[in-house]
Motif scaffolding. Structure first.
Motif, PDB file in Angstrom:
ATOM      1  N   PHE A 171       4.142  -2.564  -5.960  1.00 20.56           N
ATOM      2  CA  PHE A 171       3.139  -1.814  -6.727  1.00 20.56           C
ATOM      3  C   PHE A 171       2.977  -2.423  -8.121  1.00 20.56           C
ATOM      4  O   PHE A 171       1.848  -2.581  -8.623  1.00 20.56           O
ATOM      5  N   GLN A 212     -11.407  -7.306  -5.506  1.00 15.64           N
ATOM      6  CA  GLN A 212     -10.303  -7.196  -6.468  1.00 15.64           C
ATOM      7  C   GLN A 212      -9.307  -8.351  -6.342  1.00 15.64           C
ATOM      8  O   GLN A 212      -8.152  -8.232  -6.773  1.00 15.64           O
ATOM      9  N   ARG A 239      -7.699  -9.490  -3.864  1.00 16.19           N
ATOM     10  CA  ARG A 239      -6.553  -9.230  -3.004  1.00 16.19           C
ATOM     11  C   ARG A 239      -6.991  -9.295  -1.550  1.00 16.19           C
ATOM     12  O   ARG A 239      -8.109  -8.916  -1.203  1.00 16.19           O
ATOM     13  N   THR A 253      -6.832  -2.148   0.135  1.00 14.97           N
ATOM     14  CA  THR A 253      -6.914  -3.609   0.091  1.00 14.97           C
ATOM     15  C   THR A 253      -7.709  -4.134   1.284  1.00 14.97           C
ATOM     16  O   THR A 253      -7.538  -3.670   2.416  1.00 14.97           O
ATOM     17  N   GLN A 308      -3.928  -7.372 -10.970  1.00 16.39           N
ATOM     18  CA  GLN A 308      -5.231  -6.806 -11.299  1.00 16.39           C
ATOM     19  C   GLN A 308      -5.514  -6.935 -12.795  1.00 16.39           C
ATOM     20  O   GLN A 308      -6.638  -7.259 -13.198  1.00 16.39           O
ATOM     21  N   SER A 329      -1.685   4.046  -1.324  1.00 15.78           N
ATOM     22  CA  SER A 329      -3.108   4.109  -1.658  1.00 15.78           C
ATOM     23  C   SER A 329      -3.658   2.726  -1.956  1.00 15.78           C
ATOM     24  O   SER A 329      -4.755   2.367  -1.486  1.00 15.78           O
ATOM     25  N   ARG A 330      -2.914   1.919  -2.718  1.00 16.11           N
ATOM     26  CA  ARG A 330      -3.366   0.563  -3.046  1.00 16.11           C
ATOM     27  C   ARG A 330      -3.492  -0.296  -1.784  1.00 16.11           C
ATOM     28  O   ARG A 330      -4.455  -1.043  -1.624  1.00 16.11           O
ATOM     29  N   HIS A 383       0.913  -5.568  -7.854  1.00 16.25           N
ATOM     30  CA  HIS A 383      -0.503  -5.224  -7.725  1.00 16.25           C
ATOM     31  C   HIS A 383      -1.115  -4.993  -9.108  1.00 16.25           C
ATOM     32  O   HIS A 383      -2.188  -5.524  -9.425  1.00 16.25           O
ATOM     33  N   ASN A 384      -0.443  -4.190  -9.906  1.00 11.90           N
ATOM     34  CA  ASN A 384      -0.980  -3.854 -11.228  1.00 11.90           C
ATOM     35  C   ASN A 384      -1.078  -5.080 -12.122  1.00 11.90           C
ATOM     36  O   ASN A 384      -2.064  -5.275 -12.844  1.00 11.90           O
ATOM     37  N   ASP A 422       1.434   5.876  -4.505  1.00 11.43           N
ATOM     38  CA  ASP A 422       0.522   4.983  -5.213  1.00 11.43           C
ATOM     39  C   ASP A 422       0.393   3.636  -4.499  1.00 11.43           C
ATOM     40  O   ASP A 422      -0.697   3.063  -4.434  1.00 11.43           O
TER      41      ASP A 422
END
Length: 220
Positions: A104, A37, A39, A142, A111, A137-138, A107-108, A134
C-alpha cells in the motif's frame, strides 16, 4: 553421477513466444504510458509466463523487481525512487500485515512521484483475502490484463523452450505427441519436462515416446 545443478531459464524478449493467449498482455506491457494511474496488474496461472513478461519489462524499463511477500516500507521507498518497479506474486502477500502495508505504501509513493508499477498475481484481487481494506480497494481499482489458457501452438513452443533450457535434444515429432496427451497448462509443461529429464538421467535412456508415456502415467 547426477548433480542437481541450478537451471537458468532464458528470459529475454527473443525467448518469449507470442501467441493469442498472451499477445494482449504483451501489447499492454509495451504501452505503459496508457496504463491508468501508471499501474498494471498482470494475471495468469502458474507457469503462464508472468515472470518472463515481468523480466522483459523490468529490463527494458530499468525497473527493480521484488516479490510482494518480501516487501517492507524501506524496500518500497527504494523501489519508488527507481521510478519504475515490478512486484511479483502480489496475491501471496495477503494475510501478511507487513507486506500488505508495504505494498500500500508503494502504491502511494508511486502515485505521488508518477512512477510506473507492474504487479503480477495468479488470481484477481477479489480472491486474495487481503486484510488491509485500503490496499484491497487500490488493487481492485488497478487496471488488469490476463494471460489466457494456452493453445496448442503455445504449449508446443513452451515445451521446445523448456527442453532447450535444459540442453535436451528430442525428436521434433515428440512435441505434438506430448501436447495432445498432457494437461493443458504451462505449469504442467514445466513439471513434465523436469520429470522427463530426471528419469532419462536416472535410467540412462533417451527421451522417447515410451519414456514419455511412462512419465505421463506417473504424473497422472
Amino acid at each position: 553421477m547426477i548433480f542437481d545443478l541450478p537451471l537458468r531459464s532464458s528470459q529475454g524478449r527473443e525467448d518469449f513466444f507470442v501467441a493469442p493467449a498472451n499477445a494482449l498482455a504483451l501489447a499492454t506491457l509495451d504501452t505503459p504510458a496508457l496504463w491508468p494511474q501508471r499501474r498494471m496488474l498482470l494475471i495468469g496461472p502458474e507457469g503462464a509466463g508472468k515472470s518472463h513478461l515481468a523480466a522483459i519489462w523490468a529490463e527494458e524499463h530499468r525497473a527493480p523487481l521484488a516479490r510482494a511477500a518480501d516487501l517492507t516500507d524501506d524496500l518500497a521507498e527504494t523501489l519508488a525512487r527507481a521510478g519504475a518497479a515490478v512486484i511479483e506474486d502480489a496475491d501471496r502477500a495477503a494475510g501478511q500485515p507487513q507486506a500488505e502495508e508495504a505494498l500500500f505504501h508503494l502504491h502511494n509513493l508511486m502515485q505521488a512521484e508518477g512512477g510506473e508499477l507492474l504487479i503480477t498475481a495468479a488470481t484477481p484481487p477479489r480472491d486474495w483475502r487481503l486484510t488491509l481494506p485500503d490496499l484491497a480497494s487500490r488493487m481492485q481499482a488497478t487496471a488488469q490484463v490476463t494471460i489466457a489458457p494456452p493453445d496448442d501452438a503455445l504449449l508446443a513452443a513452451v515445451l521446445v523452450k523448456l527442453f532447450a533450457d535444459r540442453q535436451l535434444t528430442v525428436a521434433p515429432a515428440l512435441i505434438p505427441w506430448l501436447v495432445t496427451r498432457m494437461d493443458r497448462s504451462l505449469a504442467q509443461a514445466r513439471r513434465l519436462v523436469a520429470a522427463l529429464d530426471a528419469r532419462a538421467l536416472a535410467q540412462g535412456r533417451a527421451i522417447t515416446r515410451p519414456l514419455a508415456a511412462e512419465v505421463l502415467d506417473s504424473l497422472a
